[in-house]
Design an enzyme around this catalytic site. Sequence first.
Site, PDB file in Angstrom:
ATOM      1  N   ALA A 577       0.845  -1.200   0.000  1.00 30.77           N
ATOM      2  CA  ALA A 577       0.000   0.000   0.000  1.00 30.77           C
ATOM      3  C   ALA A 577       0.877   1.244   0.000  1.00 30.77           C
ATOM      4  O   ALA A 577       0.588   2.235  -0.676  1.00 30.77           O
ATOM      5  CB  ALA A 577      -0.906  -0.018   1.223  1.00 30.77           C
ATOM      6  N   TYR A 578       1.971   1.164   0.754  1.00 29.90           N
ATOM      7  CA  TYR A 578       2.910   2.277   0.841  1.00 29.90           C
ATOM      8  C   TYR A 578       3.640   2.462  -0.486  1.00 29.90           C
ATOM      9  O   TYR A 578       3.656   3.548  -1.077  1.00 29.90           O
ATOM     10  CB  TYR A 578       3.902   1.999   1.980  1.00 29.90           C
ATOM     11  CG  TYR A 578       4.990   3.039   2.158  1.00 29.90           C
ATOM     12  CD1 TYR A 578       4.698   4.282   2.730  1.00 29.90           C
ATOM     13  CD2 TYR A 578       6.311   2.772   1.783  1.00 29.90           C
ATOM     14  CE1 TYR A 578       5.700   5.226   2.912  1.00 29.90           C
ATOM     15  CE2 TYR A 578       7.310   3.713   1.967  1.00 29.90           C
ATOM     16  CZ  TYR A 578       7.009   4.938   2.532  1.00 29.90           C
ATOM     17  OH  TYR A 578       7.995   5.862   2.710  1.00 29.90           O
ATOM     18  N   SER A 579       4.224   1.379  -0.991  1.00 27.27           N
ATOM     19  CA  SER A 579       5.064   1.468  -2.187  1.00 27.27           C
ATOM     20  C   SER A 579       4.283   1.896  -3.418  1.00 27.27           C
ATOM     21  O   SER A 579       4.757   2.713  -4.213  1.00 27.27           O
ATOM     22  CB  SER A 579       5.751   0.128  -2.449  1.00 27.27           C
ATOM     23  OG  SER A 579       6.539  -0.219  -1.339  1.00 27.27           O
TER      24      SER A 579
END
Length: 688
Positions: A577-579
């Site tokens: 989700a971050y990347s």
Amino acid sequence: MNNRWSEEEAKGLSDLDLLVYQSRLIGADPALVLWGGGNNSLKVTQTDFRGRAAKTMLIKGSGSDMKSAQARDFPAVRLDDVLSLFIRSDMTDEAMVEYLEHCIMDPGSPRPSIETLLHAFLPQASIVHTHADAILSLTNTREPQEALRGAFGNDVVWVSYRRPGFLLSKETALEALKRPGAKGMVMLNHGLVTWGPTPKASYDAHIELVTRAEEFIHQRAAGKLVFGGTKVPAIPREERQRVAAAVAPVLRGLLTPPGGPRLLLRFDDSDDILAWAGSRAVRELAEAGAATPDHLLSTKRTPLLVEVSDPSYAGELRRAMTKGVARYRESYAEWYSRYSHDPAAMRDPNPRVILVPGLGMWVTGRDTRAMTVVSDIYHHTTSIVAGAQSVGEYASLSEKDAYEAEYWPLEMYKLTLLLPERELARRVAVVTGAARGIGKAIARRLAQEGAHLVMTDIQPQSLQEAADEINHEVDAGRCIAVPLDVTSPDMVHAAFRQAALAFGGVDILVSNAGIAPTGTLDQISIADWQRSLDVNATGHLLVAREAMRIMREQGMGGSLVFIATKNVTAPGRGFGAYSAAKAAEAQLARVLAIENGAYGIRSNIINPDAVFQDSGLWSQELREERARAHGIPVSELEEFYRQRNLLQAFITPGDVAEAALFLASDRSAKTTGCIITVDGGVPEAFPR
Ligand code: ZN
């Protein structure tokens, strides 16, 4: 006017300390002196470097401020040497300054005040001189003698306006000697001098005379509309702020010559300014000129008054500003050329005060301090004019006297005492996620290089602490804290509005705020996924869009800096989700580079890796999760990341801040659409 003298506090002070005490009491009242104005002295007997008794005068040094006076601000001059000048008939300013340098007791002292001779030639031990508002209200009228007689009877002597220097000093002393019973001396369009055997006596006399002037004005003001009543009523506050924020970047661009020094702008819509700007008489009174020679050095002789039929319509105001600024510059240059034959020596022809009836005022300056000086002086100008209109009709220096004041070499000397400017002086930077970690380090680094900062963060408490900390380290007041959730378009808009109102626009955006949800993609909740996209992708778009719009309005280029991550080029498991969202951020930054090149706005990316220090991103949960993903204990996590990079370096927020400084500043003027890594060297993350 309040007499602030305290026998308790003054008891037992040395001569020098008493002079410092007196100076601070005077400086504490802005209706007496403002920012470097006024001075005081005391004649004493001192021992010189050879142990001989010498009659000396301690006098405030040139350029120091009375309210924050310290003992070292008062050089001592040998009185016998100074008094031997009294028999002369005239002396140039340059000769006077050079002569005084030889009269100084301690060679390391600051240059004594421009008004040293004025103090020395008066026989009394203690002398106080201010530019009190109430005194100027009496002298800046068409019939000043009448106003002075009305307020003081025969208790003061007065002299006509003359620029400070030898002749004014001699004339003042001769007039005072003719009337030994007088309580003080008024210098028209300049200020008041009082005297006494002790600092208390001269201070008391000063307060008494200023109080009498205030009471006289108060009596005469009864029932008068001093500015002729209202012509343009103020539009509602919310409207004023909206229009001012929309117009400020345009105005800032207009005031900045291509490639020339930028200016900052501060908007002010306080009640006294609205009453003044919206009055019937404002044009005539504002164009009459500044109240004193030292005021016009800060505010210029006149403000720019921009009148529009509807102050709530930003479009019309923009057009009127463009014309108004051009006209102001032309008339400044004309005024200058009437008295000077050296076009190269003309100073900045831009207005320092811009008034818009119904809307408010802007002041301009190179930094917050300079803007505060202009603002304070202009507020006092309006009250001096109101006082003058109560007792008669406001009048100011002639155009020629104003020219000689603004281009007086001794005042221009004070400008040389200003510190040289730092790399990011006159620039405004917005930094998101600035309460801690990378964002805070970047804010600090940019502030150290002279930038003015709008620091934002979702945590208001720690944000305010961070801003206070940086303000304390650099120049107070250059950083403001604006709580912000970057996912809220309204809050983002409001934050940039604040930047426009407080500083006039934005030159640098460091888009840094981020969150780090963890979890493999088969497990992650849609809520976490969405939240990451909102903060780590859309949040960057929202702030960049506001910054970009302001930068385009200014027409002075700009720099957008995006704090991304090593994961953009080398993602890892459990961090999808971050990347994915950070990859969107990086792509956004590149498209911004493409779409803004024509405007001189650059957009670049920094990819840091594993910055743990003071981090809001690296929660305990994230540490545990990442340690699990790498199959190591949490305690070894930081060491693991260090070992992983080529330089085997711990990456600190300060390291990222250096890269941000490079991308924010003109050092990277030819770089856009670029990624800089700050990760110690991670081969699989090399940008390609
Ligand atoms: Zn003065």
